[in-house]
Scaffold this motif. Structure first.
Motif, PDB file in Angstrom:
ATOM      1  N   PHE A  85       0.836  -1.329  -0.059  1.00 28.15           N
ATOM      2  CA  PHE A  85      -0.082   0.098  -0.008  1.00 28.15           C
ATOM      3  C   PHE A  85       0.909   1.297  -0.056  1.00 28.15           C
ATOM      4  N   VAL A  86       0.676   2.166  -0.922  1.00 24.13           N
ATOM      5  CA  VAL A  86       1.619   3.390  -1.029  1.00 24.13           C
ATOM      6  C   VAL A  86       0.758   4.508  -0.846  1.00 24.13           C
ATOM      7  N   VAL A  87       0.776   5.463   0.011  1.00 23.81           N
ATOM      8  CA  VAL A  87       0.093   6.756  -0.023  1.00 23.81           C
ATOM      9  C   VAL A  87       0.850   7.633  -0.637  1.00 23.81           C
ATOM     10  N   LEU A  88       0.189   8.470  -1.863  1.00 22.93           N
ATOM     11  CA  LEU A  88       1.071   9.508  -2.710  1.00 22.93           C
ATOM     12  C   LEU A  88       0.130  10.863  -2.458  1.00 22.93           C
ATOM     13  N   GLY A  89       0.939  11.657  -2.513  1.00 25.39           N
ATOM     14  CA  GLY A  89       0.306  13.219  -2.494  1.00 25.39           C
ATOM     15  C   GLY A  89       0.497  13.666  -3.968  1.00 25.39           C
ATOM     16  N   ALA A 115       3.580  -1.707  -6.819  1.00 29.24           N
ATOM     17  CA  ALA A 115       3.041  -1.743  -5.741  1.00 29.24           C
ATOM     18  C   ALA A 115       1.511  -2.394  -5.865  1.00 29.24           C
ATOM     19  N   ARG A 116       1.033  -3.263  -4.799  1.00 21.97           N
ATOM     20  CA  ARG A 116      -0.296  -3.775  -5.011  1.00 21.97           C
ATOM     21  C   ARG A 116      -1.356  -2.654  -4.916  1.00 21.97           C
ATOM     22  N   HIS A 117      -1.243  -1.673  -4.156  1.00 20.40           N
ATOM     23  CA  HIS A 117      -2.422  -0.716  -4.040  1.00 20.40           C
ATOM     24  C   HIS A 117      -1.702   0.668  -3.822  1.00 20.40           C
ATOM     25  N   VAL A 118      -2.107   1.710  -4.972  1.00 22.48           N
ATOM     26  CA  VAL A 118      -1.507   2.905  -4.845  1.00 22.48           C
ATOM     27  C   VAL A 118      -2.544   4.000  -4.666  1.00 22.48           C
ATOM     28  N   ALA A 119      -2.540   4.816  -3.720  1.00 20.11           N
ATOM     29  CA  ALA A 119      -3.639   5.717  -3.142  1.00 20.11           C
ATOM     30  C   ALA A 119      -2.994   7.197  -3.489  1.00 20.11           C
ATOM     31  N   VAL A 120      -3.663   7.871  -4.186  1.00 15.41           N
ATOM     32  CA  VAL A 120      -3.330   9.343  -4.288  1.00 15.41           C
ATOM     33  C   VAL A 120      -4.384  10.208  -3.671  1.00 15.41           C
ATOM     34  N   ILE A 160       2.411   7.295 -12.626  1.00 14.50           N
ATOM     35  CA  ILE A 160       2.007   6.169 -11.691  1.00 14.50           C
ATOM     36  C   ILE A 160       1.002   5.513 -12.481  1.00 14.50           C
ATOM     37  N   LYS A 161       1.544   4.352 -12.643  1.00 14.01           N
ATOM     38  CA  LYS A 161       0.755   3.228 -13.312  1.00 14.01           C
ATOM     39  C   LYS A 161       0.850   2.030 -12.961  1.00 14.01           C
ATOM     40  N   PRO A 162       0.306   1.643 -12.001  1.00 11.91           N
ATOM     41  CA  PRO A 162       0.544   0.325 -11.252  1.00 11.91           C
ATOM     42  C   PRO A 162       0.467  -0.980 -12.243  1.00 11.91           C
ATOM     43  N   THR A 163       1.665  -1.533 -12.473  1.00 12.01           N
ATOM     44  CA  THR A 163       1.734  -2.495 -13.124  1.00 12.01           C
ATOM     45  C   THR A 163       0.660  -3.794 -13.138  1.00 12.01           C
ATOM     46  N   ASP A 164       0.523  -4.152 -11.716  1.00 11.23           N
ATOM     47  CA  ASP A 164      -0.417  -5.103 -11.652  1.00 11.23           C
ATOM     48  C   ASP A 164      -1.096  -4.809 -10.005  1.00 11.23           C
ATOM     49  N   GLY A 165      -1.433  -3.649 -10.145  1.00  6.69           N
ATOM     50  CA  GLY A 165      -2.020  -3.262  -8.995  1.00  6.69           C
ATOM     51  C   GLY A 165      -2.934  -2.259  -9.059  1.00  6.69           C
ATOM     52  N   THR A 166      -3.756  -1.413  -7.996  1.00  9.99           N
ATOM     53  CA  THR A 166      -4.841  -0.748  -8.086  1.00  9.99           C
ATOM     54  C   THR A 166      -4.446   0.693  -7.841  1.00  9.99           C
ATOM     55  N   LEU A 167      -4.910   1.661  -8.661  1.00 10.27           N
ATOM     56  CA  LEU A 167      -4.801   3.261  -8.528  1.00 10.27           C
ATOM     57  C   LEU A 167      -6.092   3.779  -8.178  1.00 10.27           C
ATOM     58  N   THR A 168      -6.091   4.374  -6.976  1.00  9.25           N
ATOM     59  CA  THR A 168      -7.329   5.055  -6.524  1.00  9.25           C
ATOM     60  C   THR A 168      -7.072   6.486  -6.042  1.00  9.25           C
ATOM     61  N   TRP A 169      -7.608   7.380  -6.616  1.00 11.46           N
ATOM     62  CA  TRP A 169      -7.672   8.943  -6.340  1.00 11.46           C
ATOM     63  C   TRP A 169      -8.771   9.099  -5.360  1.00 11.46           C
ATOM     64  N   TYR A 170      -8.130   9.716  -4.187  1.00 11.53           N
ATOM     65  CA  TYR A 170      -8.920  10.108  -3.209  1.00 11.53           C
ATOM     66  C   TYR A 170      -8.945  11.550  -3.088  1.00 11.53           C
ATOM     67  N   LEU A 171     -10.111  12.024  -3.407  1.00 12.96           N
ATOM     68  CA  LEU A 171     -10.116  13.372  -3.473  1.00 12.96           C
ATOM     69  C   LEU A 171     -11.516  14.302  -2.953  1.00 12.96           C
ATOM     70  N   ASP A 172     -11.432  15.399  -2.294  1.00 12.53           N
ATOM     71  CA  ASP A 172     -12.446  16.014  -1.776  1.00 12.53           C
ATOM     72  C   ASP A 172     -13.122  16.941  -2.826  1.00 12.53           C
ATOM     73  N   ALA A 173     -14.317  17.191  -2.529  1.00 11.93           N
ATOM     74  CA  ALA A 173     -15.236  18.069  -3.594  1.00 11.93           C
ATOM     75  C   ALA A 173     -14.419  19.284  -3.950  1.00 11.93           C
ATOM     76  N   ALA A 174     -13.677  19.889  -2.978  1.00 14.55           N
ATOM     77  CA  ALA A 174     -12.961  21.020  -3.602  1.00 14.55           C
ATOM     78  C   ALA A 174     -11.914  20.813  -4.495  1.00 14.55           C
ATOM     79  N   ALA A 175     -11.194  19.696  -4.268  1.00 16.20           N
ATOM     80  CA  ALA A 175      -9.953  19.240  -5.400  1.00 16.20           C
ATOM     81  C   ALA A 175     -10.644  18.920  -6.723  1.00 16.20           C
TER      82      ALA A 175
END
Ligand code: 6PG
Length: 250
Positions: free
Chosen positions: A143-147, A195-200, A233-248
């Motif tokens: 699990f990777v937490v990115l900004g 990574a298996r899971h990347v969260a931005v 950021i393009k996970p080869t064999d993992g998930t990419l999920t963007w966590y955004l608030d309404a303002a973003a």
């Protein structure tokens, strides 16, 4: 959650409130941690610095919903670091230690700050990764937490900077006119994309124009990570999920 507000690769989670957004990210972390421990007996997470993720780390450490996380089987890594001593307020580990490490029961040998005072911090960190993961293929973080910066940098992969084109290392020192001082140490695309899971996690109205630039670049002509590094950021064999608030998402 509404993934029609902006078109980005992978999954897009948009929440009206920060509490709701961090709760979604927390649930993803918990699911990944429990799955990793069940499958391999260990959970490897890599954390970014900056200001955005600090409340997330504090929530993981204090919210009762996460009191059963498998901290004893968790390793904490640092996505990128500024080459300043640990007691410098610019040091990412200093923030992560205060917000999370000092408040959860991760064994000391499983917390991996970057050796910023070493002659070659990146080489030292890669050696530590290889000591723990071994040398067979690229290490797979769970699990990777990115900004994301306003210039669409992520980790310390800055637009036009040398680290963007490093594909034979997992960690590299990054410096140059485009790299916000101080000199940086950063995980590279090969390691992050394994990574298996990347969260931005990107929140606030300041991030909205950059997210729209990313959306437009991808729809117009595809990713150009030299200009907008987050698009690399393009996970080869993992998930990419963007966590955004309404303002973003404006
Ligand atoms: C760092 C971070 C960096 C960060 C972005 C966004 O070392 O600064 O790892 O990549 O995620 O700069 O920073 P904010 O969350 O403070 O906007």
């Amino acid at each position: 959650m509404n993934d029609q507000l902006i078109q980005l690769p992978g999954c897009v989670v948009v929440c009206d409130t920060m509490d709701e957004l961090l709760g979604r990210l927390g649930q993803a972390w918990a699911d990944a941690a429990k799955q990793a421990v069940a499958k391999q007996g260990v959970f490897h997470a890599a954390l970014s610095g900056g200001s955005t993720p600090k409340p997330f780390y504090e929530m993981l450490a204090s919210d009762a919903r996460y009191s059963d996380l498998p901290w004893a089987k968790t390793h904490l890594w640092i996505v990128d670091e500024r080459r300043v001593p640990e007691d410098d307020e610019q040091n990412n580990y200093r923030m992560i230690h205060g917000a999370l490490v000092d408040r959860v029961a991760v064994p000391a040998g499983q917390v991996h700050p970057v050796p910023v005072l070493a002659d070659d911090p990146a080489a030292g960190y890669e050696q530590e990764l290889r000591r723990v993961f071994g040398d067979e293929g690229t290490a797979r973080l769970d699990f990777v937490v990115l900004g994301m910066g306003d210039d669409a940098h992520t980790a310390s992969l800055f637009p036009g900077s040398p680290a963007l084109s490093v594909y034979d290392k997992w960690v590299v020192n990054n410096i140059g006119p485009q790299v916000t001082p101080p000199p940086r140490i950063t995980m590279t695309y090969p390691l992050l994309n394994a990574a298996r899971h990347v969260a931005v996690l990107a929140t606030g109205s300041k991030k909205a124009p950059t997210l729209r630039r990313v959306e437009k670049q991808l729809s117009d002509h595809g990713p150009d990570s030299r200009e907008l590094p987050i698009t690399g950021i393009k996970p080869t064999d993992g998930t990419l999920t963007w966590y955004l608030d309404a303002a973003a998402v404006g």
